[in-house]
Design an enzyme around this catalytic site. Structure first.
Site, short mmCIF file in Angstrom:
data_model
loop_
_atom_site.label_atom_id
_atom_site.label_comp_id
_atom_site.label_asym_id
_atom_site.label_seq_id
_atom_site.Cartn_x
_atom_site.Cartn_y
_atom_site.Cartn_z
N LEU A 245 13.89 56.11 3.76
CA LEU A 245 13.70 55.24 4.76
C LEU A 245 12.51 55.80 5.37
CD1 LEU A 245 17.19 54.40 6.65
CD2 LEU A 245 15.78 52.96 5.06
N ASP A 246 11.57 54.78 5.56
CA ASP A 246 10.21 55.16 6.15
C ASP A 246 10.25 55.86 7.49
OD1 ASP A 246 8.97 53.82 3.89
OD2 ASP A 246 8.85 51.91 5.08
N TYR A 247 9.22 56.54 7.79
CA TYR A 247 9.09 57.08 9.17
C TYR A 247 9.49 56.23 10.41
CZ TYR A 247 6.89 59.87 12.93
OH TYR A 247 6.83 60.50 14.19
N THR B 117 11.12 53.39 10.10
CA THR B 117 12.35 52.44 9.81
C THR B 117 13.61 53.09 10.24
OG1 THR B 117 11.14 51.50 7.93
CG2 THR B 117 13.24 50.88 8.05
#
Length: 258
Positions: free
Chosen positions: A125-127, A129
Site C-alpha cells: 500500500l502506498d505511503y 494510502t
C-alpha cells in the site's frame, strides 16, 4: 577456470541433475520459510544473496531438497518454522510497506508488537494510502494473493477532486491506458459526493504501482484520499486505524480459496 569455479559448477550440475529427490524450487522454499514473498525471493536469488550448500546460486531453475541441502541467506542458515502467523492491519498513511528502509521512514512492521515470529506485508500500500493490509510468514499464501494470475479482487475507497460523470466512469469499467499498459475492467461506483469531491468505490484485481491513483488521474480526477477497504470479502470492519489483530481460522481458510 579456477578451483572455486569448478566446485561451483559441479554443485550446480548435481542440483540440476537430481530428479527423484527434489522437492521444490529454491524460491518456493525461501517463500515458505517466511523470508519474503516468492517474487521478492526471486530477486534475492538474482542478487546473489542465497547460497545452497555453501555456493552462491543465481539460477531460477534450481530445485532443492530441504531435508538434505543447506540453504542460507546472507550466510545465515534458513530453517522452516512450522508456525504460520496471519495478521490484518488497518494501515495509517505515513507508513511504508517494505521491511527495509534507508530514509528512516516508519514501516508497517513497526505497528506490529508482541509476536516473536517475523511477518511480512502481502503486497503493498502506498505511503499515503491507508487501509487493509495482511501480514504473514506464509510465502505460499503471499504468492497466491499477489500474483496477477489469481485475480484476487481488492476494493478501494477513493475521494477524488470533482465529480466524474458516467462516461468517465465507463472508461475505468472498460479498462483505461496508463503509461505502458491498459488496466483490466474495474468495478466503479459513486457512493457519495458533494460540490467539490466524490467518493468512489473501485474494485480491481491488479496491483500495479499507484494504480488506482493513476486510473483516476487518467480521467481527470486526482485522488485526494485513498483507502483499501477489502481484499475479496475480507474487510476491516471495526478495526481501528493503526491497530491489528490475528485472522480467524475461517478468514485464513477463505483467503486460501481465493
Amino acid at each position: 577456470m579456477n578451483f572455486t569455479s569448478k566446485i561451483h559448477d559441479i554443485i550446480i550440475y548435481k542440483l540440476k541433475q537430481r530428479v527423484i529427490f527434489l522437492e521444490e524450487r529454491l524460491q518456493k522454499f525461501l517463500a515458505r520459510s517466511g523470508i519474503a514473498s516468492r517474487r521478492k525471493c526471486e530477486e534475492l536469488i538474482k542478487e546473489g544473496t542465497i547460497k545452497v550448500n555453501g555456493v552462491t546460486v543465481t539460477d531460477m531453475g534450481i530445485k532443492i531438497d530441504s531435508k538434505k541441502d543447506v540453504i542460507s541467506y546472507k550466510d545465515k542458515v534458513i530453517t522452516i518454522n512450522g508456525e504460520k502467523v496471519y495478521i490484518i492491519l488497518n494501515k495509517p498513511c505515513g507508513y511504508i510497506t517494505t521491511t527495509k528502509e534507508q530514509f528512516n521512514r516508519k514501516k508497517v512492521t513497526d505497528l506490529i508488537s508482541g509476536i516473536s515470529i517475523r511477518v511480512y506485508p502481502v503486497g503493498r500500500l502506498d505511503y499515503d494510502t491507508s487501509g487493509l493490509l495482511i501480514l504473514t510468514n506464509d510465502g505460499d499464501l503471499t504468492y497466491k494473493l499477489t500474483h496477477p494470475a489469481h485475480e484476487v479482487n481488492k476494493t478501494y475507497i477513493a475521494e477524488v477532486i470533482g465529480i466524474p460523470d458516467e462516461s468517465k466512469l465507463d472508461k475505468l469499467r472498460q479498462g483505461i491506458p496508463i503509461e505502458d499498459y491498459v488496466t483490466s475492467p474495474a468495478q466503479v461506483n459513486i457512493i457519495d459526493k458533494n460540490k467539490s469531491t466524490a467518493i468512489l468505490e473501485i474494485t480491481i484485481h491488479e496491483g500495479k504501482n499507484r494504480q488506482v491513483r493513476k486510473m483516476c488521474s487518467a480521467i481527470g480526477h486526482e485522488v485526494k484520499n485513498l483507502k483499501r477497504a477489502a481484499i475479496g470479502n475480507l474487510k476491516l470492519n471495526d478495526l481501528a486505524l493503526g491497530k491489528w489483530r490475528y485472522l480467524s481460522e475461517e478468514e485464513i481458510n477463505y483467503l486460501r480459496t481465493l
